[in-house]
Design a protein around this motif. Structure first.
Motif, PDB file in Angstrom:
ATOM      1  N   TRP A  31       0.830  -1.203   0.000  1.00 24.81           N
ATOM      2  CA  TRP A  31       0.000   0.000   0.000  1.00 24.81           C
ATOM      3  C   TRP A  31       0.868   1.259   0.000  1.00 24.81           C
ATOM      4  O   TRP A  31       0.508   2.252  -0.635  1.00 24.81           O
ATOM      5  N   ALA A  32       1.966   1.240   0.721  1.00 21.36           N
ATOM      6  CA  ALA A  32       2.851   2.406   0.733  1.00 21.36           C
ATOM      7  C   ALA A  32       3.447   2.643  -0.654  1.00 21.36           C
ATOM      8  O   ALA A  32       3.533   3.786  -1.121  1.00 21.36           O
ATOM      9  N   ILE A  33       3.845   1.564  -1.323  1.00 19.31           N
ATOM     10  CA  ILE A  33       4.414   1.691  -2.668  1.00 19.31           C
ATOM     11  C   ILE A  33       3.351   2.189  -3.653  1.00 19.31           C
ATOM     12  O   ILE A  33       3.602   3.090  -4.459  1.00 19.31           O
ATOM     13  N   ILE A  34       2.155   1.618  -3.565  1.00 19.43           N
ATOM     14  CA  ILE A  34       1.062   2.038  -4.451  1.00 19.43           C
ATOM     15  C   ILE A  34       0.701   3.500  -4.196  1.00 19.43           C
ATOM     16  O   ILE A  34       0.532   4.289  -5.129  1.00 19.43           O
ATOM     17  N   SER A  35       0.590   3.883  -2.929  1.00 21.49           N
ATOM     18  CA  SER A  35       0.211   5.253  -2.585  1.00 21.49           C
ATOM     19  C   SER A  35       1.249   6.251  -3.070  1.00 21.49           C
ATOM     20  O   SER A  35       0.906   7.293  -3.641  1.00 21.49           O
ATOM     21  N   PHE A  36       2.524   5.945  -2.843  1.00 21.42           N
ATOM     22  CA  PHE A  36       3.582   6.864  -3.259  1.00 21.42           C
ATOM     23  C   PHE A  36       3.615   7.004  -4.779  1.00 21.42           C
ATOM     24  O   PHE A  36       3.736   8.119  -5.309  1.00 21.42           O
ATOM     25  N   THR A  37       3.500   5.877  -5.481  1.00 21.52           N
ATOM     26  CA  THR A  37       3.538   5.917  -6.946  1.00 21.52           C
ATOM     27  C   THR A  37       2.363   6.707  -7.513  1.00 21.52           C
ATOM     28  O   THR A  37       2.549   7.568  -8.387  1.00 21.52           O
ATOM     29  N   LEU A  38       1.162   6.431  -7.002  1.00 14.64           N
ATOM     30  CA  LEU A  38      -0.005   7.157  -7.506  1.00 14.64           C
ATOM     31  C   LEU A  38       0.022   8.626  -7.107  1.00 14.64           C
ATOM     32  O   LEU A  38      -0.442   9.486  -7.863  1.00 14.64           O
ATOM     33  N   PHE A  39       0.556   8.936  -5.934  1.00 15.16           N
ATOM     34  CA  PHE A  39       0.704  10.341  -5.542  1.00 15.16           C
ATOM     35  C   PHE A  39       1.634  11.070  -6.500  1.00 15.16           C
ATOM     36  O   PHE A  39       1.338  12.180  -6.936  1.00 15.16           O
ATOM     37  N   MET A  40       2.767  10.431  -6.812  1.00 13.95           N
ATOM     38  CA  MET A  40       3.723  11.072  -7.721  1.00 13.95           C
ATOM     39  C   MET A  40       3.120  11.270  -9.109  1.00 13.95           C
ATOM     40  O   MET A  40       3.313  12.309  -9.730  1.00 13.95           O
ATOM     41  N   SER A  54      -6.697  11.328  -3.564  1.00 14.39           N
ATOM     42  CA  SER A  54      -7.147  10.432  -2.483  1.00 14.39           C
ATOM     43  C   SER A  54      -8.048   9.327  -3.017  1.00 14.39           C
ATOM     44  O   SER A  54      -7.930   8.166  -2.608  1.00 14.39           O
ATOM     45  N   ILE A  55      -8.934   9.657  -3.935  1.00 12.04           N
ATOM     46  CA  ILE A  55      -9.832   8.659  -4.515  1.00 12.04           C
ATOM     47  C   ILE A  55      -9.047   7.625  -5.316  1.00 12.04           C
ATOM     48  O   ILE A  55      -9.282   6.411  -5.199  1.00 12.04           O
ATOM     49  N   ILE A  56      -8.085   8.069  -6.094  1.00 17.36           N
ATOM     50  CA  ILE A  56      -7.296   7.155  -6.922  1.00 17.36           C
ATOM     51  C   ILE A  56      -6.401   6.279  -6.051  1.00 17.36           C
ATOM     52  O   ILE A  56      -6.246   5.079  -6.308  1.00 17.36           O
ATOM     53  N   VAL A  57      -5.814   6.848  -4.995  1.00 14.30           N
ATOM     54  CA  VAL A  57      -4.985   6.059  -4.077  1.00 14.30           C
ATOM     55  C   VAL A  57      -5.841   5.020  -3.362  1.00 14.30           C
ATOM     56  O   VAL A  57      -5.451   3.856  -3.223  1.00 14.30           O
ATOM     57  N   ALA A  58      -7.037   5.416  -2.907  1.00 18.71           N
ATOM     58  CA  ALA A  58      -7.936   4.458  -2.252  1.00 18.71           C
ATOM     59  C   ALA A  58      -8.351   3.355  -3.228  1.00 18.71           C
ATOM     60  O   ALA A  58      -8.412   2.175  -2.856  1.00 18.71           O
ATOM     61  N   GLY A  60      -6.575   2.258  -5.815  1.00 18.74           N
ATOM     62  CA  GLY A  60      -5.409   1.393  -6.010  1.00 18.74           C
ATOM     63  C   GLY A  60      -5.191   0.441  -4.844  1.00 18.74           C
ATOM     64  O   GLY A  60      -4.905  -0.742  -5.029  1.00 18.74           O
ATOM     65  N   ASN A  61      -5.333   0.973  -3.614  1.00 20.55           N
ATOM     66  CA  ASN A  61      -5.134   0.128  -2.435  1.00 20.55           C
ATOM     67  C   ASN A  61      -6.225  -0.931  -2.300  1.00 20.55           C
ATOM     68  O   ASN A  61      -5.929  -2.079  -1.961  1.00 20.55           O
ATOM     69  N   THR A  62      -7.471  -0.566  -2.559  1.00 18.23           N
ATOM     70  CA  THR A  62      -8.538  -1.564  -2.451  1.00 18.23           C
ATOM     71  C   THR A  62      -8.444  -2.616  -3.554  1.00 18.23           C
ATOM     72  O   THR A  62      -8.755  -3.788  -3.320  1.00 18.23           O
ATOM     73  N   THR A  63      -7.991  -2.214  -4.730  1.00 20.87           N
ATOM     74  CA  THR A  63      -7.780  -3.190  -5.796  1.00 20.87           C
ATOM     75  C   THR A  63      -6.728  -4.208  -5.394  1.00 20.87           C
ATOM     76  O   THR A  63      -6.897  -5.411  -5.595  1.00 20.87           O
ATOM     77  N   TRP A  64      -5.640  -3.725  -4.804  1.00 19.99           N
ATOM     78  CA  TRP A  64      -4.589  -4.640  -4.334  1.00 19.99           C
ATOM     79  C   TRP A  64      -5.120  -5.549  -3.233  1.00 19.99           C
ATOM     80  O   TRP A  64      -4.820  -6.737  -3.198  1.00 19.99           O
ATOM     81  N   TRP A  65      -5.932  -5.019  -2.341  1.00 14.43           N
ATOM     82  CA  TRP A  65      -6.494  -5.806  -1.243  1.00 14.43           C
ATOM     83  C   TRP A  65      -7.436  -6.881  -1.786  1.00 14.43           C
ATOM     84  O   TRP A  65      -7.441  -8.023  -1.333  1.00 14.43           O
ATOM     85  N   ILE A  66      -8.235  -6.539  -2.802  1.00 12.69           N
ATOM     86  CA  ILE A  66      -9.152  -7.516  -3.394  1.00 12.69           C
ATOM     87  C   ILE A  66      -8.375  -8.608  -4.132  1.00 12.69           C
ATOM     88  O   ILE A  66      -8.710  -9.792  -4.041  1.00 12.69           O
TER      89      ILE A  66
END
Length: 106
Positions: A31-40, A54-58, A60-66
């Motif tokens: 999640w940290a890697i996904i969040s940082f990449t999408l933030f950048m 925030s919507i795109i990071v959420a 990305g993280n939920t997709t990874w969790w699923i």
């Protein structure tokens, strides 16, 4: 099996994976890697607003969790290459009939 030989769990937390609230801890680093990449990408390069970032990071993280779920090896094991096995032929040598090697001190 009779009732007298059944095992009873004394501590229900034994064998469970660690969690921080409802989130499994094995998701923290991805999640940290996904969040940082999408933030950048979204905020720095595309100049999107914080709401969209925030919507795109959420998302990305939920997709990874699923995809990984409670058993991440089911999804992630698809990307581990299968070993390439080959057949080889080697002549059998009986180890008990070989004479020992003599090492010469130099």
């Amino acid at each position: 099996m009779s009732d007298e030989y059944k095992f009873r769990k004394v501590n229900a937390i034994l064998g469970a994976s660690p969690k921080i609230g409802p989130f499994p801890t094995e998701l923290i680093i991805p999640w940290a890697i996904i969040s940082f990449t999408l933030f950048m990408i979204c905020y720095v390069f595309l100049n999107m607003s914080w709401l969209w970032v925030s919507i795109i990071v959420a998302w990305g993280n939920t997709t990874w969790w699923i995809l990984t779920g409670s058993k991440p090896y089911r999804f992630l094991s698809k990307f581990i290459p299968v070993p390439r096995w080959t057949r080889g032929a080697y002549r059998y040598r009986d180890m008990s009939k070989q004479e020992p090697k003599r090492y010469v001190r130099r």
